[in-house]
Enzyme design. Structure first.
Site, PDB file in Angstrom:
ATOM      1  N   GLU A  69      16.335  81.454  41.793  1.00  0.00           N
ATOM      2  CA  GLU A  69      16.221  81.154  40.450  1.00  0.00           C
ATOM      3  C   GLU A  69      16.695  81.936  39.368  1.00  0.00           C
ATOM      4  OE1 GLU A  69      12.077  80.176  40.829  1.00  0.00           O
ATOM      5  OE2 GLU A  69      12.329  78.858  42.532  1.00  0.00           O
TER       6      GLU A  69
ATOM      7  N   ASP B 239      12.470  87.774  43.091  1.00  0.00           N
ATOM      8  CA  ASP B 239      10.853  87.909  42.557  1.00  0.00           C
ATOM      9  C   ASP B 239      10.687  89.018  41.585  1.00  0.00           C
ATOM     10  OD1 ASP B 239      10.845  87.327  45.762  1.00  0.00           O
ATOM     11  OD2 ASP B 239       9.355  86.284  44.861  1.00  0.00           O
TER      12      ASP B 239
END
Length: 365
Positions: free
Chosen positions: A263, A15
């Site tokens: 990711e 994040d």
């Protein structure tokens, strides 16, 4: 424009990794946008950016400020654009201030290659308070928000790869043994293993040994303890310390094979242009495998590579070993190398996420 980015660190570093990259790229854009990055876990942020302090508000560059997102939240005037990363819910008091200012609200979503993403990208999310809010989806096609990529990233990569001395210096700084560095300079191959717990790491070691070629496997500290200090006739496993974002990019650039997780690391591995295996974040009911299959369908990788990634994510040691044996042998290895380079080149033809985002915001502010 002035951007506020709200980041709640859920776990690991994905994040904050995405938000910090986005903040820097917005600030480094030709227009030099002002950015305020709100982070709830400053100590986690410090792991990837050493210049971050513990004070409530700090300036990291002339146009990036970091605010410690506490409860209650500090009172600050919103920017022209407020980016809510991954549905983290900005403070209600800040949302009220956004309404008074007329800020544009962007919900930056998670990365996915699923087909439905194109239909939901840049779609408005109606708010009862009258604020204008839009979904913004990163993705791998021109009908999505694209991927984070610095303007000169690939040029930096090429320059790094052209200078073997930089690779040797990086490895030395990470305390890789001198004989291992010498071996790599003489032609040994390097793999970076950065995966979630349960990854079939032992199967990887056995498969690399079966190639009968010398390999070095670099493993970040604290991960895959079952293979640390393993030494076979052709494979050396070396544990390395945690690195910042720039160091991670360089490890990817200098490796022949990259195993990455999440990711942010996937995108950075794609820009390395090397063969990669993606360990996707596990979700209930095997939803993550659907996302993985969608990404593989777009990748252009050989079928054998896709089978390997499915086995790796299902944590199937025997199947992973079988597929690793297949793709590490010639000519399959050369096919994988070529496919990885083509995929990177294709993605690099698309505008990057920060450019797409600023263009969208400029039209809607």
């Amino acid at each position: 424009m002035h951007f506020d980015i709200f980041c709640r660190v859920i776990d690991n570093f994905g994040d904050i990794g995405v938000c910090w990259r986005l903040a820097r790229q917005l600030a480094d854009a030709p227009d030099g946008h002002q950015v305020t990055l709100w982070v709830d876990d400053i100590h986690r942020f410090q792991r990837i950016e050493a210049s971050v302090g513990v004070q409530p508000v700090q300036s990291l560059t002339h146009n990036i400020k970091v605010v410690h997102w506490t409860t209650p939240a500090p009172l600050r005037e919103p920017g022209d654009v407020v980016i809510e990363a991954f549905s983290c819910d900005p403070p209600e008091t800040f949302v009220e201030a956004m309404k008074a200012k007329g800020s544009l609200w962007i919900n930056l979503e998670y990365l996915s290659a699923e087909a439905w993403v194109e239909s939901f990208h840049a779609v408005p999310s109606l708010q009862s308070n009258g604020l204008r809010k839009f979904f913004f989806y990163p993705g791998f096609t021109s009908n999505t928000g694209g991927l984070l990529r610095e303007r000169d990233l690939l040029a930096q990569r090429d320059a790094w790869q052209a200078d073997a001395r930089q690779r040797a210096a990086l490895l030395a700084a990470l305390q890789v043994p001198a004989d291992v560095i010498a071996g790599l300079q003489a032609g040994w191959r390097q793999a970076l293993l950065f995966g979630y717990p349960g990854a079939p790491a032992t199967a990887l070691i056995h498969a690399l040994e079966a190639t009968q070629s010398p390999w070095v496997v670099l493993v970040p500290q604290g991960m895959h303890p079952n293979i640390i200090n393993v030494a076979t006739p052709h494979v050396r496993v070396v544990e390395i310390p945690f690195v910042d974002q720039a160091g991670f990019d360089r490890l990817l650039w200098s490796s022949d094979l990259n195993f990455v997780r999440g990711e942010d690391s996937l995108v950075r591995a794609l820009w390395a242009g090397k063969p990669l295996v993606w360990h996707i974040y596990e979700q209930e009911d095997d939803t993550h495998l659907i996302k993985l299959q969608a990404w593989l369908a777009q990748s252009g990788y050989p079928d054998a590579v896709g089978q390997l990634m499915m086995a790796w994510n299902k944590k199937e040691d025997a199947a992973a070993r079988r597929h690793l044996d297949a793709v590490l042998q010639y000519p399959a290895w050369n096919d994988w190398v070529a496919a990885a380079a083509r995929r990177t080149d294709s993605l690099a033809q698309q505008p990057d996420l920060a450019t797409n985002l600023t263009t969208f915001c400029a039209k809607n502010c």
